[in-house]
Design a protein around this motif. Structure first.
Motif, mmCIF file in Angstrom:
data_model
loop_
_atom_site.group_PDB
_atom_site.id
_atom_site.type_symbol
_atom_site.label_atom_id
_atom_site.label_comp_id
_atom_site.label_asym_id
_atom_site.label_seq_id
_atom_site.Cartn_x
_atom_site.Cartn_y
_atom_site.Cartn_z
ATOM 1 N N THR A 18 0.338 -0.810 0.136
ATOM 2 C CA THR A 18 -0.637 0.269 -0.206
ATOM 3 C C THR A 18 1.010 0.954 0.109
ATOM 4 O OG1 THR A 18 0.148 0.308 2.631
ATOM 5 C CG2 THR A 18 -2.026 -1.346 1.265
ATOM 6 N N GLN A 19 2.234 0.927 0.655
ATOM 7 C CA GLN A 19 2.616 2.427 0.905
ATOM 8 C C GLN A 19 3.249 2.436 -0.526
ATOM 9 O OE1 GLN A 19 5.090 1.440 3.983
ATOM 10 N NE2 GLN A 19 3.887 1.188 5.524
ATOM 11 N N GLY A 20 3.916 1.586 -1.282
ATOM 12 C CA GLY A 20 4.787 2.056 -2.751
ATOM 13 C C GLY A 20 3.572 1.999 -3.639
ATOM 14 N N ARG A 21 1.994 1.815 -4.011
ATOM 15 C CA ARG A 21 1.355 1.831 -4.710
ATOM 16 C C ARG A 21 0.564 2.722 -4.809
ATOM 17 N NH1 ARG A 21 1.997 -2.571 -7.927
ATOM 18 N NH2 ARG A 21 3.057 -4.635 -7.544
ATOM 19 N N ILE A 22 -0.001 3.008 -3.587
ATOM 20 C CA ILE A 22 -1.109 4.532 -3.469
ATOM 21 C C ILE A 22 -0.750 5.617 -2.693
ATOM 22 C CG2 ILE A 22 -3.193 5.333 -2.423
ATOM 23 C CD1 ILE A 22 -3.815 2.149 -1.298
ATOM 24 N N THR A 23 0.260 6.192 -3.756
ATOM 25 C CA THR A 23 0.664 7.958 -4.224
ATOM 26 C C THR A 23 0.385 8.479 -4.320
ATOM 27 O OG1 THR A 23 1.882 6.934 -5.902
ATOM 28 C CG2 THR A 23 2.957 6.358 -3.814
ATOM 29 N N GLU A 24 0.674 9.470 -3.702
ATOM 30 C CA GLU A 24 -0.191 11.248 -4.609
ATOM 31 C C GLU A 24 -0.159 11.168 -5.646
ATOM 32 O OE1 GLU A 24 -0.236 14.314 -1.547
ATOM 33 O OE2 GLU A 24 -0.344 13.386 0.297
ATOM 34 N N GLY A 25 0.720 10.905 -6.352
ATOM 35 C CA GLY A 25 1.803 11.700 -6.892
ATOM 36 C C GLY A 25 1.141 10.773 -8.435
ATOM 37 N N ASP A 26 0.398 9.947 -8.195
ATOM 38 C CA ASP A 26 -0.144 8.685 -9.180
ATOM 39 C C ASP A 26 -0.868 8.235 -8.726
ATOM 40 O OD1 ASP A 26 0.012 6.979 -11.458
ATOM 41 O OD2 ASP A 26 0.727 5.243 -10.036
ATOM 42 N N ARG A 27 -1.994 9.267 -8.980
ATOM 43 C CA ARG A 27 -3.769 9.457 -8.432
ATOM 44 C C ARG A 27 -5.194 9.248 -9.813
ATOM 45 N NH1 ARG A 27 -4.556 11.779 -3.429
ATOM 46 N NH2 ARG A 27 -3.423 10.049 -2.485
ATOM 47 N N VAL A 28 -6.031 9.296 -9.950
ATOM 48 C CA VAL A 28 -7.033 10.102 -11.008
ATOM 49 C C VAL A 28 -8.358 9.592 -9.919
ATOM 50 C CG1 VAL A 28 -8.651 9.160 -12.577
ATOM 51 C CG2 VAL A 28 -6.682 8.487 -12.859
ATOM 52 N N ILE A 29 -8.532 11.253 -10.155
ATOM 53 C CA ILE A 29 -9.842 10.936 -9.056
ATOM 54 C C ILE A 29 -11.059 11.823 -10.245
ATOM 55 C CG2 ILE A 29 -11.130 12.564 -7.372
ATOM 56 C CD1 ILE A 29 -8.918 13.082 -6.150
ATOM 57 N N THR A 30 -12.044 10.815 -10.133
ATOM 58 C CA THR A 30 -13.913 10.695 -10.496
ATOM 59 C C THR A 30 -14.561 10.977 -10.063
ATOM 60 O OG1 THR A 30 -14.334 9.012 -10.647
ATOM 61 C CG2 THR A 30 -12.949 9.004 -12.636
ATOM 62 N N VAL A 31 -15.818 12.179 -10.918
ATOM 63 C CA VAL A 31 -16.666 12.884 -9.458
ATOM 64 C C VAL A 31 -18.224 12.629 -10.481
ATOM 65 C CG1 VAL A 31 -17.597 14.585 -8.796
ATOM 66 C CG2 VAL A 31 -15.163 14.680 -8.865
ATOM 67 N N SER A 32 -18.826 11.818 -10.458
ATOM 68 C CA SER A 32 -20.207 12.018 -11.260
ATOM 69 C C SER A 32 -21.008 12.350 -10.096
ATOM 70 C CB SER A 32 -20.106 10.048 -11.445
ATOM 71 O OG SER A 32 -20.509 9.800 -10.176
ATOM 72 N N ALA A 33 -22.180 13.075 -11.144
ATOM 73 C CA ALA A 33 -23.573 13.330 -10.669
ATOM 74 C C ALA A 33 -24.228 13.619 -11.467
ATOM 75 C CB ALA A 33 -23.012 14.923 -10.262
ATOM 76 N N ILE A 39 -28.191 20.406 -8.764
ATOM 77 C CA ILE A 39 -26.858 19.401 -8.309
ATOM 78 C C ILE A 39 -25.843 20.709 -8.508
ATOM 79 C CG2 ILE A 39 -25.489 17.719 -8.392
ATOM 80 C CD1 ILE A 39 -27.862 17.192 -7.279
ATOM 81 N N LYS A 40 -24.986 21.175 -7.314
ATOM 82 C CA LYS A 40 -23.728 21.453 -7.122
ATOM 83 C C LYS A 40 -22.515 20.603 -7.585
ATOM 84 C CE LYS A 40 -20.650 25.485 -4.775
ATOM 85 N NZ LYS A 40 -19.410 24.067 -4.777
ATOM 86 N N VAL A 41 -21.618 20.849 -8.543
ATOM 87 C CA VAL A 41 -20.659 20.010 -8.795
ATOM 88 C C VAL A 41 -19.122 20.758 -8.114
ATOM 89 C CG1 VAL A 41 -19.409 18.411 -10.257
ATOM 90 C CG2 VAL A 41 -21.861 18.964 -11.107
ATOM 91 N N PRO A 42 -18.762 19.689 -7.005
ATOM 92 C CA PRO A 42 -17.229 20.395 -7.048
ATOM 93 C C PRO A 42 -16.524 20.156 -7.675
ATOM 94 C CG PRO A 42 -17.633 17.998 -6.322
ATOM 95 C CD PRO A 42 -18.852 18.268 -6.207
#
Length: 504
Positions: A18-33, A39-42
């Motif tokens: 987990t420490q080696g694979r879950i890093t802040e610089g390698d992340r995709v965040i998706t938002v669906s609404a 509806i106020k989408v962030p």
């Protein structure tokens, strides 16, 4: 592979992954609404700010607290089995308990790890005013979210961890009761759960608020679903727009009152003098008797004389046709519903179901195989004794919108043809052979015995009638099915609802 590798995987190795694979610089965040102005989408900045805030929060190690207290803190004074009756042909034992309850027992050796159970008492939501209907209908759901005895819902699940047991209360239109199952080694826990659900339901305002929030979130976008619109239209039409058959919406959720739900639940389970309990599975009569006396015979008894009430949910009369215009996908759903009065006998029930079996085969051949108009068509239905002797038959399928009229006409033509000319003997033999094979399998299924015993006792019929089925199958003939089609398919009294895509 599991047996080879799993023992060698350590906690440290998992943490390293987990420490080696879950890093802040390698992340995709998706938002669906939902695509709604309300509806106020962030924004991206808001989402990243939230992630940063959460990442900075200190986390304490999780401590799983499992109560060491017994499920039932104080055992009730046990009751007694005061009367016994044997039904040798069914392998069934009947007990009358000192609190008035009745117990039906059928030990089997079909499955080593299975005991099935159900129970009922007449009354149900029919005994509450219309204004309290939703509070009554969801009362058992609220209780299950709140917990029982000294255990809230989470603590109860932890307490039951590792046990093969579950019990759930229910309140339907005409009755209230329980259902559940257990492995033989956990059967006492089953009895304890029944006792607690019957005597010490909890009121948990936090759990109720959470339930309401989840329901509203689930229902928020239901109105845009074509399938929901189609189902709702069928529901309100076939029940003639009865108040208790309103489709579930966020507005209806606000009608649920926690205190009223708890009050109704306690009232429905205040008197066990008219309950009947059913047990089928791997148990011994002698070993289960002390548990029944300790827990079931100790349940409260008021000796109330009550029954259900007919709240007047009646189908409409005449031919009714409705179209639902919803969605953009080029497909339609069709449902034809036939209703009428029914004379409640075992022979009529058998003929009714056999008719549906034969018609199911014929409609599948014509609509699916000959015309290639649908992937599947289903003819189903059920007669009922209470609150009135009546029946419902539904024929449903999906198809291309351009072929709706063609296939509806083809289905109705097959019904008319079955009235004028008996089914070919080939169809009768198909139905008979399917019923024979299913019955052979069912006789070795605990669920078959539980549901049939429940049905015959609930309808005040001799349970030994269960043994008549093979004779009914052997005597099935084309004339009986033809007569059933004539009797139950009235072309001047049915509902047709069709879902079409919206026209642009």
């Amino acid at each position: 592979m599991y047996r080879q590798f799993l023992p060698g995987i350590t906690l440290q190795e998992v943490n390293k992954q987990t420490q080696g694979r879950i890093t802040e610089g390698d992340r995709v965040i998706t938002v669906s609404a939902p695509q709604k102005d309300s509806i106020k989408v962030p924004t991206e900045a808001e989402v990243l700010s939230l992630m940063k805030k959460v990442s900075a929060e200190p986390l304490d190690p999780y401590i799983d607290k499992v109560s060491e207290e017994p499920l039932v803190s104080h055992l009730p004074a046990p009751g007694k089995v005061v009367e016994e009756k044997k039904i040798a042909s069914l392998g069934v034992t009947e007990w009358n308990l000192s609190n008035g309850a009745k117990v039906i027992l059928k030990p089997t050796d079909f499955k080593n790890d299975e005991i099935l159970f159900s129970a009922y008492s007449v009354g149900g939501t029919s005994l509450v005013p219309d204004k309290d209907f939703l509070s009554a209908a969801l009362a058992t759901t609220i209780i299950q979210q709140s917990g029982i005895g000294d255990f809230d819902e989470i603590a109860l699940q932890k307490k039951l961890s590792g046990k093969l047991v579950n019990v759930g209360p229910s309140i339907s239109e005409l009755s209230e009761g329980f259902s559940g199952r257990a492995a033989p080694q956990d059967v006492e826990t089953l009895f304890q759960l029944v006792y607690l659900y019957g005597t010490t339901p909890r009121k948990d305002s936090t759990a109720f608020t959470s339930l309401v929030t989840r329901y509203k979130a689930m229902l928020q976008n239901r109105s845009v679903s074509p399938e929901a619109a189609f189902a709702d239209t069928n529901q309100v039409t076939i029940t003639n727009y009865h108040y208790r058959s309103r489709p579930f919406t966020t507005a209806l959720i606000d009608e649920i009152n926690l205190d009223k739900s708890i009050s109704i639940y306690k009232d429905r389970f205040a008197d066990f003098s008219d309950f009947i309990f059913f047990f089928v599975g791997n148990f011994k009569i002698d070993s289960i008797k002390p548990l029944i006396e300790q827990y079931l015979a100790a349940l409260p008894s008021l000796n109330r004389k009550e029954t259900w009430k007919d709240v007047g949910v009646n189908p409409p009369k005449g031919v009714i046709s409705k179209q639902v215009m919803k969605g953009i996908e080029p497909k339609s759903s069709i449902r034809l519903t036939f209703t009428g009065t029914f004379e409640w006998t075992q022979q009529n029930r058998y003929d009714f179901n056999s008719m549906l079996d034969a018609l199911d085969i014929k409609l599948r051949e014509v609509l699916r195989e000959d015309k290639g108009g649908t992937y599947g068509v289903r003819a189903s239905g059920s007669p009922s004794l209470y609150p009135r002797q009546e029946y419902y038959i539904t024929i449903s399928w999906g198809c291309n919108p351009d072929r709706v009229d063609e296939l509806v006409n083809a289905a109705l033509q097959q019904i008319d043809s079955a009235k004028l000319k008996p089914f070919d003997p080939l169809y009768i033999e198909k139905v008979r052979e399917t019923q024979r094979r299913a019955h052979e399998v069912n006789l070795k299924q605990n669920g078959f015995w539980l549901s049939n015993l429940y049905s015959y006792y609930a309808n005040n019929e001799d349970p030994e009638m269960i043994l008549n089925y093979p004779k009914l199958v052997e005597n099935l003939n084309a004339a009986a099915i033809q007569n059933a089609v004539k009797k139950y398919f009235k072309m001047d009294n049915y509902v047709k609802v069709v879902l079409y895509p919206e026209k642009k």
